[in-house]
Scaffold this motif. Sequence first.
Motif, PDB file in Angstrom:
ATOM      1  N   PHE A 240      44.270 -36.363   6.022  1.00  0.00           N
ATOM      2  CA  PHE A 240      44.812 -35.034   5.780  1.00  0.00           C
ATOM      3  C   PHE A 240      44.509 -34.162   6.977  1.00  0.00           C
ATOM      4  O   PHE A 240      43.352 -34.026   7.391  1.00  0.00           O
ATOM      5  N   ASP A 241      45.548 -33.569   7.556  1.00  0.00           N
ATOM      6  CA  ASP A 241      45.405 -32.735   8.753  1.00  0.00           C
ATOM      7  C   ASP A 241      45.163 -31.288   8.333  1.00  0.00           C
ATOM      8  O   ASP A 241      45.992 -30.687   7.654  1.00  0.00           O
ATOM      9  N   THR A 242      44.021 -30.750   8.728  1.00  0.00           N
ATOM     10  CA  THR A 242      43.661 -29.381   8.354  1.00  0.00           C
ATOM     11  C   THR A 242      44.041 -28.360   9.424  1.00  0.00           C
ATOM     12  O   THR A 242      43.775 -27.169   9.252  1.00  0.00           O
ATOM     13  N   SER A 243      44.662 -28.793  10.497  1.00  0.00           N
ATOM     14  CA  SER A 243      45.012 -27.882  11.596  1.00  0.00           C
ATOM     15  C   SER A 243      46.074 -26.872  11.146  1.00  0.00           C
ATOM     16  O   SER A 243      46.970 -27.183  10.355  1.00  0.00           O
ATOM     17  N   ASP A 244      45.953 -25.654  11.676  1.00  0.00           N
ATOM     18  CA  ASP A 244      46.957 -24.600  11.466  1.00  0.00           C
ATOM     19  C   ASP A 244      47.202 -24.309   9.990  1.00  0.00           C
ATOM     20  O   ASP A 244      48.331 -24.019   9.576  1.00  0.00           O
TER      21      ASP A 244
ATOM     22  N   LYS B 274      32.823 -28.779  -0.803  1.00  0.00           N
ATOM     23  CA  LYS B 274      32.192 -27.939  -1.823  1.00  0.00           C
ATOM     24  C   LYS B 274      33.236 -27.393  -2.798  1.00  0.00           C
ATOM     25  O   LYS B 274      33.021 -27.359  -4.019  1.00  0.00           O
ATOM     26  N   MET B 275      34.377 -26.973  -2.264  1.00  0.00           N
ATOM     27  CA  MET B 275      35.440 -26.431  -3.118  1.00  0.00           C
ATOM     28  C   MET B 275      35.984 -27.508  -4.050  1.00  0.00           C
ATOM     29  O   MET B 275      36.210 -27.268  -5.241  1.00  0.00           O
ATOM     30  N   LEU B 276      36.164 -28.689  -3.505  1.00  0.00           N
ATOM     31  CA  LEU B 276      36.690 -29.802  -4.297  1.00  0.00           C
ATOM     32  C   LEU B 276      35.707 -30.199  -5.394  1.00  0.00           C
ATOM     33  O   LEU B 276      36.084 -30.411  -6.547  1.00  0.00           O
ATOM     34  N   ALA B 277      34.433 -30.275  -5.045  1.00  0.00           N
ATOM     35  CA  ALA B 277      33.410 -30.653  -6.025  1.00  0.00           C
ATOM     36  C   ALA B 277      33.322 -29.620  -7.149  1.00  0.00           C
ATOM     37  O   ALA B 277      33.168 -29.973  -8.327  1.00  0.00           O
TER      38      ALA B 277
ATOM     39  N   LEU C 270      42.401 -21.602   4.855  1.00  0.00           N
ATOM     40  CA  LEU C 270      41.469 -22.346   4.010  1.00  0.00           C
ATOM     41  C   LEU C 270      42.067 -22.594   2.631  1.00  0.00           C
ATOM     42  O   LEU C 270      41.971 -23.700   2.087  1.00  0.00           O
ATOM     43  N   ALA C 271      42.707 -21.576   2.062  1.00  0.00           N
ATOM     44  CA  ALA C 271      43.288 -21.725   0.723  1.00  0.00           C
ATOM     45  C   ALA C 271      44.388 -22.780   0.717  1.00  0.00           C
ATOM     46  O   ALA C 271      44.436 -23.637  -0.172  1.00  0.00           O
ATOM     47  N   ASP C 272      45.270 -22.727   1.704  1.00  0.00           N
ATOM     48  CA  ASP C 272      46.359 -23.703   1.760  1.00  0.00           C
ATOM     49  C   ASP C 272      45.822 -25.116   1.983  1.00  0.00           C
ATOM     50  O   ASP C 272      46.300 -26.079   1.369  1.00  0.00           O
ATOM     51  N   ALA C 273      44.847 -25.227   2.891  1.00  0.00           N
ATOM     52  CA  ALA C 273      44.278 -26.545   3.173  1.00  0.00           C
ATOM     53  C   ALA C 273      43.661 -27.135   1.912  1.00  0.00           C
ATOM     54  O   ALA C 273      43.868 -28.319   1.602  1.00  0.00           O
ATOM     55  N   TYR C 274      42.919 -26.311   1.180  1.00  0.00           N
ATOM     56  CA  TYR C 274      42.270 -26.825  -0.023  1.00  0.00           C
ATOM     57  C   TYR C 274      43.287 -27.263  -1.076  1.00  0.00           C
ATOM     58  O   TYR C 274      43.184 -28.358  -1.639  1.00  0.00           O
ATOM     59  N   LEU C 275      44.270 -26.400  -1.367  1.00  0.00           N
ATOM     60  CA  LEU C 275      45.244 -26.727  -2.411  1.00  0.00           C
ATOM     61  C   LEU C 275      46.041 -27.978  -2.059  1.00  0.00           C
ATOM     62  O   LEU C 275      46.279 -28.842  -2.920  1.00  0.00           O
ATOM     63  N   GLN C 276      46.434 -28.103  -0.797  1.00  0.00           N
ATOM     64  CA  GLN C 276      47.188 -29.289  -0.387  1.00  0.00           C
ATOM     65  C   GLN C 276      46.321 -30.540  -0.441  1.00  0.00           C
ATOM     66  O   GLN C 276      46.785 -31.603  -0.871  1.00  0.00           O
ATOM     67  N   LEU C 277      45.057 -30.412  -0.007  1.00  0.00           N
ATOM     68  CA  LEU C 277      44.153 -31.558  -0.056  1.00  0.00           C
ATOM     69  C   LEU C 277      43.921 -31.997  -1.495  1.00  0.00           C
ATOM     70  O   LEU C 277      43.980 -33.194  -1.818  1.00  0.00           O
ATOM     71  N   ARG C 278      43.635 -31.038  -2.369  1.00  0.00           N
ATOM     72  CA  ARG C 278      43.404 -31.352  -3.787  1.00  0.00           C
ATOM     73  C   ARG C 278      44.597 -32.086  -4.387  1.00  0.00           C
ATOM     74  O   ARG C 278      44.434 -33.099  -5.083  1.00  0.00           O
TER      75      ARG C 278
ATOM     76  N   GLY D 184      36.270 -29.644   8.391  1.00  0.00           N
ATOM     77  CA  GLY D 184      36.251 -28.965   7.105  1.00  0.00           C
ATOM     78  C   GLY D 184      35.605 -29.761   5.995  1.00  0.00           C
ATOM     79  O   GLY D 184      35.780 -29.438   4.808  1.00  0.00           O
ATOM     80  N   LYS D 185      34.817 -30.774   6.340  1.00  0.00           N
ATOM     81  CA  LYS D 185      34.224 -31.637   5.309  1.00  0.00           C
ATOM     82  C   LYS D 185      33.326 -30.868   4.354  1.00  0.00           C
ATOM     83  O   LYS D 185      33.426 -31.031   3.132  1.00  0.00           O
TER      84      LYS D 185
END
Length: 315
Positions: A286-290, A156-159, A293-301, A150-151
């Motif tokens: 950060f584990d992006t499995s399961d 892109k979302m983070l930037a 996309l929205a949850d992964a982004y918000l948690q990563l941010r 998901g890099k």
Amino acid sequence: MKRTDSTDSEIPSGDEPGADAPRGARDPFLAAMGDRVRLLRARRGMTRKALAVETGLSERHLATLESGAGNPSIQVLRQLAASLNCSLAEVIGDVTTLSAEWLFIRELLQGRDQSALRRARSALADLFEQTPADPHRNDRVALIGLRGAGKSTLGKMLAQELKKPFVELTKIIEQLAGCPPSEIHSLYGASAYRRYEQRALEAVIAEHPSVVIASPGGLVSESATFNTLLGHCFTVWLRATPEEHMRRVIAQGDMRPMSGNREAMDDLKRILAGRGELYGRADMSFDTSDKTLADAYLQLRDRIAAHLGAEAPQS
């Protein structure tokens, strides 16, 4: 010990260069290795005859090897290392064996766990650091990990939210080389690709004091380039299970991982296992499995913000 001369098949025949061949005509690596074996033997006060008895090799074989005319097998080198009570690296000529001080350092580090080795590396970095720490390090966020983690998508979302430029390092490599990475590999080899990779990273760091970078998955395998990334960027390892990696790559329309390779999943697991320790040097993972996309982004941010907030100097 019973002597075995089975390795004598590697000894040059009478019409090949032997111990009397001019030194300049021999392979420099083999000549240097022969010198090291002779030096290691001398340090331990062993005659060639004694070493032959200890290893089970013939004196003739050892003489050929020490002259730089032999081309020993890995098993012969292991026998020599065991008999000379040294590491295989010392026989071959690793840079960390070229002086007594290097050997003492190796001995100090031998057997230490990963936590101790990290502390040692950090202490050495502080001791020999020639330039001040990069004041923009935490303003550059670099995402590392295998393809499919998901890099690009998350980067892109983070930037966009952080109002930073987004850079895919692979595209910079392509611009510098004038051709895609696959052609760099096929035309010039892996070493050339790694050089372009280093140049691309240095260019991005010089141009962008604030940026989000998606890095190639294999960048971590080149220590100099990876150290540059770690020194100038807040680095995040995006993880996923092998199954998730494969599913995402295929979903992108790329069937190459499965084409003609029934062991693709095993290969992928081996790559992850082999690079896991390197990826683990990142500032956070950060584990992006399961995750959607929205949850992964918000948690990563939020995780990145928490890490950077904790590192910020307190006023």
